[in-house]
Scaffold this motif. Structure first.
Motif, short mmCIF file in Angstrom:
data_model
loop_
_atom_site.label_atom_id
_atom_site.label_comp_id
_atom_site.label_asym_id
_atom_site.label_seq_id
_atom_site.Cartn_x
_atom_site.Cartn_y
_atom_site.Cartn_z
N THR A 188 -0.85 1.44 -10.11
CA THR A 188 -0.13 2.65 -9.83
C THR A 188 0.02 3.53 -10.87
O THR A 188 -0.21 3.11 -11.98
CB THR A 188 1.55 2.01 -9.79
OG1 THR A 188 1.50 1.02 -8.69
CG2 THR A 188 2.45 3.07 -9.44
N LYS A 225 -4.10 3.97 -2.51
CA LYS A 225 -4.47 3.10 -1.41
C LYS A 225 -3.34 3.65 -0.44
O LYS A 225 -3.78 3.72 0.86
CB LYS A 225 -4.72 2.04 -1.75
CG LYS A 225 -4.78 0.91 -0.43
CD LYS A 225 -6.02 0.93 -0.02
CE LYS A 225 -6.34 0.50 1.43
NZ LYS A 225 -5.53 1.27 2.38
N ASP A 226 -2.25 4.04 -1.02
CA ASP A 226 -0.88 4.14 -0.04
C ASP A 226 -0.93 5.69 0.44
O ASP A 226 -0.91 6.09 1.55
CB ASP A 226 0.25 3.77 -0.56
CG ASP A 226 0.59 2.26 -0.67
OD1 ASP A 226 -0.43 1.45 -0.19
OD2 ASP A 226 1.19 1.93 -1.49
N THR A 227 -1.28 6.45 -0.46
CA THR A 227 -1.32 7.93 -0.38
C THR A 227 -2.39 8.49 0.40
O THR A 227 -2.12 9.32 1.43
CB THR A 227 -1.50 8.51 -1.85
OG1 THR A 227 -0.15 8.15 -2.34
CG2 THR A 227 -1.34 10.03 -1.62
N HIS A 257 2.58 7.05 -7.99
CA HIS A 257 2.13 6.84 -6.37
C HIS A 257 0.75 5.69 -6.49
O HIS A 257 0.41 5.34 -7.50
CB HIS A 257 1.61 7.79 -5.53
CG HIS A 257 0.25 8.46 -6.22
ND1 HIS A 257 0.82 9.48 -7.36
CD2 HIS A 257 -0.83 8.74 -6.17
CE1 HIS A 257 -0.54 9.94 -7.81
NE2 HIS A 257 -1.58 9.28 -6.92
N HIS A 312 9.26 8.66 2.34
CA HIS A 312 8.65 7.62 1.09
C HIS A 312 9.81 7.86 0.09
O HIS A 312 10.46 8.72 -0.28
CB HIS A 312 7.37 8.22 0.66
CG HIS A 312 6.42 8.00 1.61
ND1 HIS A 312 5.40 8.51 1.24
CD2 HIS A 312 6.18 7.64 2.85
CE1 HIS A 312 4.47 8.34 2.44
NE2 HIS A 312 5.01 7.84 3.12
N SER A 369 -2.09 -1.20 -5.65
CA SER A 369 -0.78 -1.21 -6.33
C SER A 369 -1.21 -1.73 -7.80
O SER A 369 -0.21 -1.59 -8.64
CB SER A 369 0.53 -1.74 -5.77
OG SER A 369 -0.07 -3.13 -5.41
#
Ligand SMILES: O=C(O)CCC(=O)C(=O)O
Ligand SMILES: [Fe+2]
Length: 315
Positions: free
Chosen positions: A282, A226-228, A223, A15, A279
């Motif tokens: 963030t 949702k992605d983490t 970060h 990442h 995002s």
């Protein structure tokens, strides 16, 4: 857990965040694994988007980088990918608009104190060697040195690590989860509150200024939840310590697309900060400069397959 943590750590290496490495803490928290961490708060400053609060109090617009201490809410557009995913998963779980809120009164001070006592009892059985220690109530993952142990399965007689939440602690946790779920559903005008379900990881964190020993200790990177965490659609943080007295540094910063902080939340015992997990929110936690920062992360998913039972501690 160690293996999982390593997998996470290696994934994490792929990442980037504006060319820099991403949160290690994020790495622990990936699904199935142990957990991770971090922190923070909830600030604010999207003055251009300010609209209302969940109680309809008048909102006082604040200049950029000013925090909100009183209950308040901000609304703004969701990231496109966030809306697309929820529309596909469960349209009745979509927010009327994305945003963030900070609120008091969802958990009493006594409840926050009881949860902190539970966290400390768990942390006493381990503790990371760097600046971040986490205890995942669902999986039992607890930082110990540079690894993780499972507080639920390690034999207390042999390992001295038996962790057994009392019935009243289980009820308290499940009750707080439910109240936050309803507050989130109301604040974001989710048409069906029952479509919001607790998801994992759900963890206590203790952040300090200790030097990082592993990537998991680097809780200060920018970060997107949702992605983490994958299954997170709505993130909430119940703070269990006070910025400025129990610890310094450690504010929760919301960032714009340039990585500039536009708003922040100062953790305060009993304060709940919640936000849509795309995002559009963030964020990162500032490094703690002294003391110990305690928080409880409770997140909700719209994906029935990722739902967990709040009373099922230990899986
Ligand atoms: O503890 C906090 O205030 C925020 C932690 C965080 O960002 C996370 O766990 O993803
Ligand atoms: Fe986060």
């Amino acid at each position: 857990l160690q293996a999982k943590a390593k997998t996470k750590a290696s994934r994490r290496g792929n990442h980037t965040d504006n060319g820099t490495k991403k949160s290690s803490i994020s790495a622990w928290l990936m699904p199935g694994a142990a957990v991770a961490i971090v922190a923070i708060c909830f600030g604010i400053c999207y003055q251009n988007f300010a609209k209302d609060t969940i109680r309809n109090e008048q909102v006082v617009l604040a200049p950029a980088n000013q925090s909100f201490i009183e209950p308040t809410q901000r609304q703004f557009e969701c990231a496109k990918a966030y809306t697309a995913e929820l529309r596909h998963l469960r349209p009745d779980c979509l927010p009327a608009s994305c945003g963030r809120f900070v609120h008091y009164g969802i958990a009493t001070e006594a409840e926050a104190a009881a949860l902190l006592a539970l966290a400390k009892r768990g942390f006493a059985l381990g503790g990371g060697s760097g600046g971040a220690t986490i205890l995942d109530l669902h999986s039992g993952a607890l930082s110990l040195g540079q690894k993780f142990v499972n507080v639920y399965t390690v034999d207390g007689r042999n390992g001295g690590r038996g962790f057994v939440p009392t019935e009243s602690e289980r009820r308290l946790y499940a009750g707080v989860v439910n109240r936050i779920r309803l507050a989130v559903a109301a604040a974001f005008k989710v048409s069906n509150a029952e479509s919001l379900r607790l998801t994992k990881p759900t963890f206590f964190s203790r952040l300090t200024s200790a030097e990082a020993r592993t990537q998991h200790d680097e809780y200060w990177h920018s970060h997107v939840d949702k992605d983490t965490y994958g299954s997170f659609h709505y993130t909430s943080l119940l703070y269990l310590a006070n910025y400025g007295t129990d610890f310094t540094g450690g504010r929760f910063l919301f960032l714009d697309s340039n990585g500039t902080s536009t708003a922040f939340v100062e953790p305060r015992t009993g304060r709940v900060s919640a936000f849509t997990s795309g995002s559009e929110n963030t964020h990162r936690v500032e490094r703690v400069t002294s003391g110990q920062r305690f928080a409880l992360t409770i997140a909700f998913t719209c994906d029935p397959a990722a739902a967990i039972d709040p009373s099922a501690m230990g899986g």
